[in-house]
Design an enzyme around this catalytic site. Structure first.
Site, PDB file in Angstrom:
ATOM      1  N   GLU A 104      31.936  25.823  13.059  1.00 54.23           N
ATOM      2  CA  GLU A 104      33.148  26.165  13.650  1.00 54.23           C
ATOM      3  C   GLU A 104      34.131  24.669  14.434  1.00 54.23           C
ATOM      4  OE1 GLU A 104      32.881  29.380  16.914  1.00 54.23           O
ATOM      5  OE2 GLU A 104      32.241  30.477  15.663  1.00 54.23           O
ATOM      6  N   ALA A 109      32.494  23.984  17.025  1.00 55.53           N
ATOM      7  CA  ALA A 109      31.373  24.380  17.500  1.00 55.53           C
ATOM      8  C   ALA A 109      30.643  23.986  16.397  1.00 55.53           C
ATOM      9  CB  ALA A 109      30.946  26.150  17.826  1.00 55.53           C
ATOM     10  N   SER A 155      27.577  21.419  15.937  1.00 53.06           N
ATOM     11  CA  SER A 155      26.154  21.008  16.648  1.00 53.06           C
ATOM     12  C   SER A 155      25.465  21.468  17.840  1.00 53.06           C
ATOM     13  CB  SER A 155      25.813  19.185  16.511  1.00 53.06           C
ATOM     14  OG  SER A 155      25.623  19.085  16.074  1.00 53.06           O
ATOM     15  N   TRP A 200      33.574  24.226   7.949  1.00 53.10           N
ATOM     16  CA  TRP A 200      32.508  24.514   6.477  1.00 53.10           C
ATOM     17  C   TRP A 200      31.771  25.010   6.331  1.00 53.10           C
ATOM     18  CZ3 TRP A 200      33.473  18.970   6.094  1.00 53.10           C
ATOM     19  CH2 TRP A 200      34.240  18.185   6.596  1.00 53.10           C
ATOM     20  N   THR A 259      29.550  26.580   2.682  1.00 58.18           N
ATOM     21  CA  THR A 259      29.032  26.502   2.248  1.00 58.18           C
ATOM     22  C   THR A 259      29.307  28.188   1.240  1.00 58.18           C
ATOM     23  OG1 THR A 259      27.958  24.892   2.347  1.00 58.18           O
ATOM     24  CG2 THR A 259      27.366  26.228   0.501  1.00 58.18           C
ATOM     25  N   ARG A 284      17.260  -4.527 -16.010  1.00 59.87           N
ATOM     26  CA  ARG A 284      18.110  -6.329 -16.010  1.00 59.87           C
ATOM     27  C   ARG A 284      17.680  -7.100 -15.910  1.00 59.87           C
ATOM     28  NH1 ARG A 284      21.335  -8.934 -15.559  1.00 59.87           N
ATOM     29  NH2 ARG A 284      23.696  -8.703 -14.321  1.00 59.87           N
ATOM     30  N   GLU A 304      23.674  21.498   9.364  1.00 60.51           N
ATOM     31  CA  GLU A 304      22.119  22.349   9.627  1.00 60.51           C
ATOM     32  C   GLU A 304      21.133  21.105  10.376  1.00 60.51           C
ATOM     33  OE1 GLU A 304      19.725  24.349   8.406  1.00 60.51           O
ATOM     34  OE2 GLU A 304      20.671  24.161   5.732  1.00 60.51           O
ATOM     35  N   SER A 352      21.166  13.633  12.527  1.00 57.76           N
ATOM     36  CA  SER A 352      19.990  13.168  13.250  1.00 57.76           C
ATOM     37  C   SER A 352      19.677  13.495  14.551  1.00 57.76           C
ATOM     38  CB  SER A 352      19.557  12.046  12.745  1.00 57.76           C
ATOM     39  OG  SER A 352      19.539  11.557  11.054  1.00 57.76           O
TER      40      SER A 352
END
Length: 408
Positions: free
Chosen positions: A131, A134, A136, A162, A164, A292, A388, A391
């Site tokens: 949200e 809201a 983490s 956010w 998906t 290269r 999700e 880190s």
């Protein structure tokens, strides 16, 4: 319980090769186009459905693997092809994981097939947790669920951000607060069936990466769903709320929380996605460095380049083992006594960022242009240190697990 082994079965090897072939032949050739269009790649989804890669049966087979590795293998290979298209295909699996985490067998049978549709008319699904205030901090969730006993309906009100597949999904799995005073322990998950009134999509979010995956805000304006759309059922919810009000967190602590139960299952899989991006960038940079030339020799013969590639390859191998261990533990209901699920997502996400950045650097100016895919991989990778659980949140989970203290 299956025994943990590093040797893939014949079925797992066949799955790996099958998904890799689809990623190489179908996903990669389409990646740049759909990234530029910033649209859901329905033709690719339909092709995946046609061959049986996208659908209830294939996902059930992956979930049914007693080692827990099949889902990780498939995700790594698909996201090796392209992360944006990979998320368009596997974004539905997060909603399915939400149903699996909290739903009854009857609810699984009713809703999971609807998440996918069929090969002639494929659908996608959405898992709706985050949200505006809201992310983490799941306990700060403001979306409310109120039970209308007379109608045997739940009324959902709030806003999600956010998401998906938000708004284009056939099935939305929405996490909402039933008892705000209990924080995350007072939350439950609900299925919002297709065509339900009051569920409206907001803005479509323009993103740095994963552009082939649709992301949008959602608004729930007194959305009414039948009582049986509460995942797990009201009796189970009432018992869990009663334990929480008495001060007990329930079996396994976070396992009783609708959002956290899903994330606990999904983090190794998200790690496998990030690993696929890292591996793709590494392989492209390795091949480029061998071709290269500068100062009369291939640049891979310079220690600075060779050592960078060596470091990335070492991390890829180490992170894959961490993901596989966490996936096996989750599938076999082993306790994450040191936060192994979070460890796998943390290391894989940070590896994806490091590997793609080094790949861009190895290619130099060419890596900064859209003529090479590493710039897209670089953009796609960053979200894996954010969604999700950032880190920082993963480190918090791990720190709490290893110290037994409420680190803040």
């Amino acid at each position: 319980m299956s025994f943990f082994s590093l040797a893939l079965t014949e079925e797992q090897r066949d799955l790996r090769d099958w998904v890799h072939g689809f990623a190489a032949d179908v996903v990669r050739p389409a990646a740049a186009e759909w990234d530029a269009r910033e649209e859901t790649p329905w033709p690719v989804i339909q092709e995946a459905a046609r061959i049986g890669l996208y659908g209830f049966e294939s996902l059930a087979d992956m979930y049914g693997d007693p080692t827990g590795l099949s889902l990780q293998i498939a995700n790594e290979e698909l996201f090796w092809g392209d992360a944006g298209i990979g998320m368009a295909l596997f974004g539905t699996s997060l909603a399915v994981a939400g149903i699996f985490a909290s739903g009854t067998p009857d609810q699984l049978a009713e809703w999971v097939p609807q998440c996918f549709g069929d090969e002639d008319d494929p659908k996608v699904a959405a898992f709706c947790v985050s949200e505006p205030q809201a992310g983490s901090d799941v306990s700060a969730m403001r979306t409310r669920a109120r039970y209308d006993e007379a109608a045997d309906e739940w009324v959902l009100t709030g806003q999600k951000a956010w998401i998906t597949n938000g708004g284009i999904a056939e099935v939305h799995v929405v996490v909402a607060s039933v008892d705000q005073e209990l924080g995350a322990r007072g939350q439950a998950a609900f299925v919002v069936p297709p065509g339900t009134r009051g569920l409206e999509a907001g803005r479509t979010i323009k993103k740095l990466g994963l552009r082939a995956s649709h992301t949008a805000d959602l608004f729930l304006d007194d959305v009414r769903v039948p009582g049986h759309c509460l995942l797990g059922g009201k009796e189970k919810l009432d018992a869990r709320l009663a334990r929480a009000r008495e001060g007990a967190s329930g079996r396994g602590g976070g396992r009783g929380q609708a959002a956290m139960a899903t994330f606990e299952v999904s983090r190794p899989t998200v790690g496998a996605q990030a690993l696929g991006i890292a591996r793709a960038a590494y392989e492209y940079a390795l091949e480029y460095a061998g071709q290269r030339e500068a100062f009369g020799r291939p640049i891979v013969e310079n220690q600075s380049i060779a050592f960078a590639l060596a470091d990335i390859r070492t991390e890829i191998e180490a992170v894959r083992l961490l993901i596989w261990q966490a996936a096996w533990m989750a599938r076999n209901e082993q306790t994450f006594d040191a936060g192994q699920g979070s460890m796998s997502k943390l290391r894989a996400g940070e590896l994806a960022v490091t590997a793609t950045e080094k790949a861009v650097q190895i290619l130099g100016g060419a890596g900064y242009s859209r003529e090479h895919p590493v710039e897209r991989m670089y953009r796609d990778a960053k979200i894996y240190t954010i969604f999700e659980g950032t880190s920082e949140i993963q480190r918090l989970v791990i720190a709490r697990a290893i110290t037994g203290r409420q680190i803040r």
